[in-house]
Design a protein around this motif. Structure first.
Motif, PDB file in Angstrom:
ATOM      1  N   PRO A 133       0.817  -1.216   0.000  1.00 51.83           N
ATOM      2  CA  PRO A 133       0.000   0.000   0.000  1.00 51.83           C
ATOM      3  C   PRO A 133       0.854   1.271   0.000  1.00 51.83           C
ATOM      4  CG  PRO A 133      -0.805  -1.565   1.625  1.00 51.83           C
ATOM      5  CD  PRO A 133       0.514  -2.097   1.152  1.00 51.83           C
ATOM      6  N   PHE A 134       0.396   2.269  -0.720  1.00 58.82           N
ATOM      7  CA  PHE A 134       1.009   3.601  -0.695  1.00 58.82           C
ATOM      8  C   PHE A 134       0.203   4.402   0.324  1.00 58.82           C
ATOM      9  CE2 PHE A 134       1.890   7.919  -1.958  1.00 58.82           C
ATOM     10  CZ  PHE A 134       3.171   7.894  -2.480  1.00 58.82           C
ATOM     11  N   ASP A 135       0.632   4.332   1.574  1.00 62.68           N
ATOM     12  CA  ASP A 135      -0.137   4.853   2.703  1.00 62.68           C
ATOM     13  C   ASP A 135       0.303   6.285   3.003  1.00 62.68           C
ATOM     14  OD1 ASP A 135      -1.354   5.419   5.134  1.00 62.68           O
ATOM     15  OD2 ASP A 135      -1.134   3.367   5.873  1.00 62.68           O
ATOM     16  N   VAL A 136      -0.466   7.244   2.487  1.00 56.82           N
ATOM     17  CA  VAL A 136      -0.112   8.657   2.669  1.00 56.82           C
ATOM     18  C   VAL A 136      -0.133   9.031   4.147  1.00 56.82           C
ATOM     19  CG1 VAL A 136      -0.802  11.027   2.170  1.00 56.82           C
ATOM     20  CG2 VAL A 136      -0.894   9.302   0.364  1.00 56.82           C
ATOM     21  N   ALA A 137      -1.110   8.512   4.884  1.00 58.38           N
ATOM     22  CA  ALA A 137      -1.191   8.829   6.322  1.00 58.38           C
ATOM     23  C   ALA A 137       0.053   8.324   7.051  1.00 58.38           C
ATOM     24  CB  ALA A 137      -2.450   8.210   6.921  1.00 58.38           C
ATOM     25  N   ALA A 138       0.519   7.137   6.685  1.00 56.45           N
ATOM     26  CA  ALA A 138       1.727   6.597   7.323  1.00 56.45           C
ATOM     27  C   ALA A 138       2.949   7.426   6.967  1.00 56.45           C
ATOM     28  CB  ALA A 138       1.934   5.144   6.896  1.00 56.45           C
ATOM     29  N   LEU A 139       3.013   7.898   5.723  1.00 52.19           N
ATOM     30  CA  LEU A 139       4.133   8.752   5.320  1.00 52.19           C
ATOM     31  C   LEU A 139       4.112  10.067   6.094  1.00 52.19           C
ATOM     32  CD1 LEU A 139       4.104   8.163   1.455  1.00 52.19           C
ATOM     33  CD2 LEU A 139       5.882   7.436   3.045  1.00 52.19           C
ATOM     34  N   LYS A 140       2.929  10.640   6.279  1.00 49.30           N
ATOM     35  CA  LYS A 140       2.824  11.887   7.046  1.00 49.30           C
ATOM     36  C   LYS A 140       3.265  11.667   8.488  1.00 49.30           C
ATOM     37  CE  LYS A 140      -0.647  14.666   6.503  1.00 49.30           C
ATOM     38  NZ  LYS A 140      -2.037  15.226   6.387  1.00 49.30           N
TER      39      LYS A 140
END
Length: 308
Positions: A133-140
């Motif tokens: 998954p490309f997890d934007v929330a995790a990257l933030k």
């Protein structure tokens, strides 16, 4: 000599490494702008499924991965070499640090800042590319921690420059400079506020950044993807060099294999070995509509599997 054709897109930090190398060597080249997501209908048939950018094309020979592309530029154009006498192995080895360990922190900061502005089609493409998954929330959430890691790696550059001189190994830019520069370039262009904050006090690094930027991109001319495909179709793959024996896997010309990256974009390319060495493997394959092509890969960072 057959034209250098670089399949790339403007925002690719890996393509920027190669563009800067072309500038460092003062080379003329032809630029094929590819989309930053699939499909790439004129490139994929040539590479046999390899989907990472950039790809260097020379006639009917395709060179995959930045490390091998830089080596091939050095082989063809030995002036302004990308290694120096005191860094003939270390300059290449440091690419792994800069392109994997440091780049992971750079990606988290850039995409963590962009957050919900990342297009859904880009997210889906990168999920297919990475297999996760490309997890934007995790990257933030990771961005603040990654900021500390990013500065720790930048500090290594600052420290090395203090003892080495204008570049990481002295008076001459090497492959190590190009690999480190991709993180500087990507953060500076993708999240300039974070870049300004994380390079505070690093005067040597910032001066080095300007020296790298001053190399420019050489002399590019635009070429369409379809025209590049037709160039491959009209060309014959170059005669291969003599393979180096005693391969660690027992690989040799004539063997059928698949080749793919070991980290992401694990799309296997099938073909027959025509050249093998400790640093490179080249396979011949039939490209639909273009005939015989040879696709070249590095050995480090790639998995080669014999086909029985």
């Amino acid at each position: 000599m057959t034209d250098l054709i670089l399949h790339q897109y403007a925002a690719s930090p890996y393509a920027e490494m190669v563009r800067t190398a072309l500038g460092l060597k003062g080379l003329s080249w032809r630029k094929v702008d590819q989309p930053n997501i699939m499909p790439r209908p004129f490139l994929t048939p040539l590479t046999g499924g390899y989907r990472r950018i950039p790809v260097l094309q020379v006639g009917a020979d395709l060179y995959c991965d930045t490390g091998l592309i830089l080596r091939e530029l050095d082989r063809r154009f030995p002036d302004s070499p990308l290694t120096s006498a005191n860094a003939s192995g270390a300059a290449w080895a440091l690419r792994t640090w800069a392109e994997r360990a440091w780049f992971g922190a750079t990606v988290a900061i850039v995409f963590g800042a962009r957050g919900e502005n990342v297009p859904q089609d880009f997210i889906k493409d990168r999920e297919a590319l990475s297999g996760r998954p490309f997890d934007v929330a995790a990257l933030k959430a990771a961005a603040p921690v990654m900021a500390g890691q990013w500065r720790a790696n930048a500090d290594l550059v600052e420290t090395q420059l203090a003892g080495a001189g204008p570049f990481l190994f002295g008076k001459q830019a090497t492959a190590a400079d190009l690999a480190a520069y991709l993180n500087i370039w990507f953060l500076a262009s993708g999240e300039p506020r974070a870049f300004s904050r994380l390079t505070t006090g690093y005067s040597r690094l910032l001066a080095w950044q300007e020296r790298m930027k001053a190399f420019g991109h050489g002399k590019p001319e635009r070429l369409s993807a379809e025209d590049a495909f037709q160039i491959a179709a009209a060309a014959t793959p170059e005669a291969q060099r003599t393979s180096i024996g005693d391969d660690a896997q027992g690989l040799a010309p004539g063997m059928a294999v698949t080749v793919m990256p070991d980290d992401y974009g694990r799309n296997p390319v099938a073909g027959e070995i025509v050249f093998v060495s400790p640093q490179e493997i080249a396979v011949r394959r039939q490209a639909d509509g273009a005939g015989d092509v040879v696709v070249h890969f590095p050995r480090a960072g790639f998995v080669v599997t014999p086909v029985t």
